[in-house]
Scaffold this active site. Structure first.
Site: not given
Length: 278
Positions: A185, A192
């Protein structure tokens, strides 16, 4: 204004969360897609050089009927890649939570409300589907191509490097996939995790080099949708396929998973086949 600056000023990312107690549509934070596409040298005054969508699955979705009884569903939201904006994920989570104590006549009234709110924010029609029963849940999907993760490679590059990509003179049609996709992120730095599938027709892509390119995203900070568009544009420019489709299926966070799909094919069909990691 950069994507990061927009998020720092307007988003709830990285801030103490206050959950809404009533329906609050203004929680949705739209982010212009152009902010990222300009960094890819995509001409934002023209339609993007791909077709596709962002498919969101929402696993924490609930509301009340008119008698106050709770109902729950899994939500499926399909945002066209041609929309002017995407939705920032934490704002989407908070928006969905704002339905928890709101009364509606039926599930159709809830989905229509969400469709209206989302379509308004992204400037294009968003498809909203609810899965209300276990029998509607699809089984785990296994790609039909070649798994790159079995290759024995050495790599020390952990930021996207399209120069890792290489091709031969042989022309092929093949599907390649990997479960080693990781990015982060751009605001919180949270990892992620995802799986990526690449289907193409064109000069044969070196499999080991493609795996290195996928792994090179490991320390990269960018949103899911932007990462997939970067994959697509890098492969399109460096490998010059006649046809190309790139799709990623990310694991869930905050009750949501995001699954971007980009293709040169304008006649694609939306497929929501969950991976074994989802």
């Amino acid at each position: 204004m950069s994507t990061l600056r927009v998020l720092h000023e307007k988003s709830e990312l990285g801030k103490t969360t206050v959950y809404p107690k009533e329906y609050t549509p203004h929680l949705l934070l739209p982010i212009p897609r152009d902010l990222n596409r300009k960094t890819l040298n995509v001409n934002v005054s023209e339609p993007p050089p791909f077709y596709g969508y962002d498919l969101w699955n929402a696993y924490e979705l609930s509301w009340l009927n008119e008698k106050g009884k709770p109902f729950a569903a899994r939500g499926e939201f399909i945002i066209p890649a041609t929309s002017s904006h995407l939705i920032e994920s934490k704002s989407f989570k908070l928006y969905l939570n704002s339905f928890n104590n709101e009364r509606f006549a039926d599930a159709a009234a809830v989905s229509q409300t969400m469709k209206r709110d989302l379509s308004k924010r992204v400037n294009e029609s968003v498809t909203v589907n609810f899965i209300l029963h276990e029998t509607e849940i699809p089984v785990a999907y296994s790609p039909k191509g070649s798994l790159l993760d079995v290759l024995d490679i050495a790599i020390d590059t952990y930021s996207p490097d399209p120069n890792l990509l290489s091709t031969s003179q042989e022309t092929v049609t093949e599907t390649l996939y990997s479960h080693l996709l990781k990015s982060n992120c751009p605001v919180t730095g949270q990892p992620d995790w995802g799986s990526i599938e690449i289907h193409y027709t064109g000069p044969k892509i070196d499999h080991a080099q493609l795996l290195k390119y996928i792994i090179s995203y490991r320390n990269h900070e960018e949103f899911h949708e932007a990462c997939v568009e970067r994959f697509f544009m890098d492969i399109l420019r460096h490998c010059r396929p006649q046809e190309l489709t790139v799709q990623a299926r990310y694991t869930r966070r905050g009750g949501l998973d995001i699954n971007p799909y980009r293709s040169t094919n304008p006649t694609f069909s939306v497929q929501n086949h969950r991976s074994f990691r989802q």
